[in-house]
Design a protein around this motif. Sequence first.
Motif, short mmCIF file in Angstrom:
data_model
loop_
_atom_site.label_atom_id
_atom_site.label_comp_id
_atom_site.label_asym_id
_atom_site.label_seq_id
_atom_site.Cartn_x
_atom_site.Cartn_y
_atom_site.Cartn_z
N ILE A 74 -1.02 -0.81 -1.71
CA ILE A 74 -0.03 -1.23 -2.71
C ILE A 74 -0.59 -2.37 -3.55
CG2 ILE A 74 2.21 -2.39 -2.99
CD1 ILE A 74 2.74 0.46 -2.38
N MET A 75 -1.23 -3.34 -2.92
CA MET A 75 -1.82 -4.46 -3.66
C MET A 75 -2.96 -4.00 -4.56
SD MET A 75 -1.77 -7.74 -1.08
CE MET A 75 -2.84 -7.02 0.13
N ALA A 76 -3.63 -2.90 -4.19
CA ALA A 76 -4.71 -2.35 -5.01
C ALA A 76 -4.18 -1.55 -6.19
CB ALA A 76 -5.63 -1.49 -4.16
N GLY A 77 -2.85 -1.36 -6.23
CA GLY A 77 -2.26 -0.67 -7.38
C GLY A 77 -1.87 0.77 -7.15
N GLU A 78 -2.03 1.29 -5.96
CA GLU A 78 -1.64 2.67 -5.69
C GLU A 78 -0.12 2.78 -5.60
OE1 GLU A 78 -3.71 5.02 -2.72
OE2 GLU A 78 -5.31 3.51 -2.70
#
Length: 133
Positions: A74-78
């Motif tokens: 989630i933090m990586a943008g997925e």
Amino acid sequence: MLAVMLLLASAPALAQSALPPAPYADRQIDDPALERKARGLMETIRCLTCQSQSIADSNASMAGDMRSEIRQRIMAGETPEHIRAWLIERYGDWVSYEPTAAPILWPLWAAPAVLLFLGLLLLRARIKRRKRP
């Protein structure tokens, strides 16, 4: 001899995992919006160890690893949908509490409606039979 036996018997209790704990297993994301996304997804993913709890509620180490993986992605943008698809691809449909609409499952979804329809037909036939003089 007794001391050696006691030492050997207690060894499994003293053993620890060689792996460090997952970094985000029990630590929340600083951004509340991202944490809500991650938490929402975690509540719909089944713990592979417990099998009766979501990974959000489970204390199993596998659930902690999965929570950490979800938070990192989630933090990586997925997106949660992409992560869910990845988890289903990796662990199978069973990992998700949300049912799929795969064509092979359509008879399963249609079965209650078919049974209800057959029950209504049976009820109608019985009512007609009682009304005859």
